[in-house]
Design an enzyme around this catalytic site. Sequence first.
Site, PDB file in Angstrom:
ATOM      1  N   ASP A   1      84.458  96.648 -60.105  1.00 56.37           N
ATOM      2  CA  ASP A   1      83.459  95.565 -60.121  1.00 56.37           C
ATOM      3  C   ASP A   1      83.837  94.465 -59.134  1.00 56.37           C
ATOM      4  O   ASP A   1      84.992  94.336 -58.736  1.00 56.37           O
ATOM      5  CB  ASP A   1      83.379  94.946 -61.532  1.00 56.37           C
ATOM      6  CG  ASP A   1      82.862  95.946 -62.550  1.00 56.37           C
ATOM      7  OD1 ASP A   1      82.132  96.869 -62.159  1.00 56.37           O
ATOM      8  OD2 ASP A   1      83.211  95.796 -63.741  1.00 56.37           O
ATOM      9  N   TYR A   2      82.869  93.647 -58.807  1.00 54.52           N
ATOM     10  CA  TYR A   2      83.031  92.503 -57.900  1.00 54.52           C
ATOM     11  C   TYR A   2      84.233  91.632 -58.306  1.00 54.52           C
ATOM     12  O   TYR A   2      85.021  91.206 -57.482  1.00 54.52           O
ATOM     13  CB  TYR A   2      81.728  91.688 -57.967  1.00 54.52           C
ATOM     14  CG  TYR A   2      81.599  90.558 -57.001  1.00 54.52           C
ATOM     15  CD1 TYR A   2      81.477  90.787 -55.635  1.00 54.52           C
ATOM     16  CD2 TYR A   2      81.572  89.230 -57.460  1.00 54.52           C
ATOM     17  CE1 TYR A   2      81.322  89.738 -54.749  1.00 54.52           C
ATOM     18  CE2 TYR A   2      81.418  88.177 -56.579  1.00 54.52           C
ATOM     19  CZ  TYR A   2      81.293  88.433 -55.225  1.00 54.52           C
ATOM     20  OH  TYR A   2      81.147  87.397 -54.344  1.00 54.52           O
TER      21      TYR A   2
END
Length: 243
Positions: free
Chosen positions: A101-102
């Site tokens: 994820d980011y």
Amino acid sequence: MERIQKIIANSGIASRRKAEQLIIEGRVKVNGIVVSKLGTLAGKNDVIEVDNIKISNEEKVYFLLNKPRGIVTTASDEFNRKTVVDLISTDKRIYPVGRLDYDTTGLIILTNDGEFTNNIIHPRNNIDKTYIAKINGILNPHDIMQLKHGVFIDGYKTSSAKVKVRKIDNKANTSMIEITIHEGKNHQVKKMFEVLGYKVLKLKRESIAFLTLKGLNSGEYRKLTPKEVNKLYVLSQKKKGNR
Ligand code: URA
């Protein structure tokens, strides 16, 4: 010389089985001639086409990156944000193996080898991925058992995981949990904690199989050695369906 189904699978456009199917269906050409026999060999200088599109026979490269927070893991981003590919200096068309994820940090592999990618990310191959999650709250023994044996996320039961409590901060009411899984569903670790009522405050991938972040600061990367690439391949074959 290599079997053409292997070359096609290595190029990343299809699995080995799908590549065989493409050959049988007469959709593959070698040097302009349709080849429908499985096992036909081709070398570096042969031009292979699938549906009249030339496939890339370029040298395979493998990088291990310590992904910083705030970077996307796709090869290109619709909002023009920085991607993990931007952090690596290479003239090859590499892409990330799986996703982080980011806001997740840690170990991610990038390569231009499609078959390698399939081997690493396919849950059947049981390649362990270990994460450290900082969560709000403190797990009770029942939570730990549930995480180990599988919880339901999105109507699917996660398979067995290894879980260790690394650190508890009673004052802040947070804890650090080490969790090892071999699947890679979207946001899997966060969702596994969420269904038990915990929020993941920070997430870092510390290892994939025997690979660790040793010697790599955030944003740094190195090439995998041929020995490491081979070891991962052997591991993925050996552990197939063997858990
Ligand atoms: N699980 C998650 O929830 N996020 C990641 O980035 C990786 C695994």
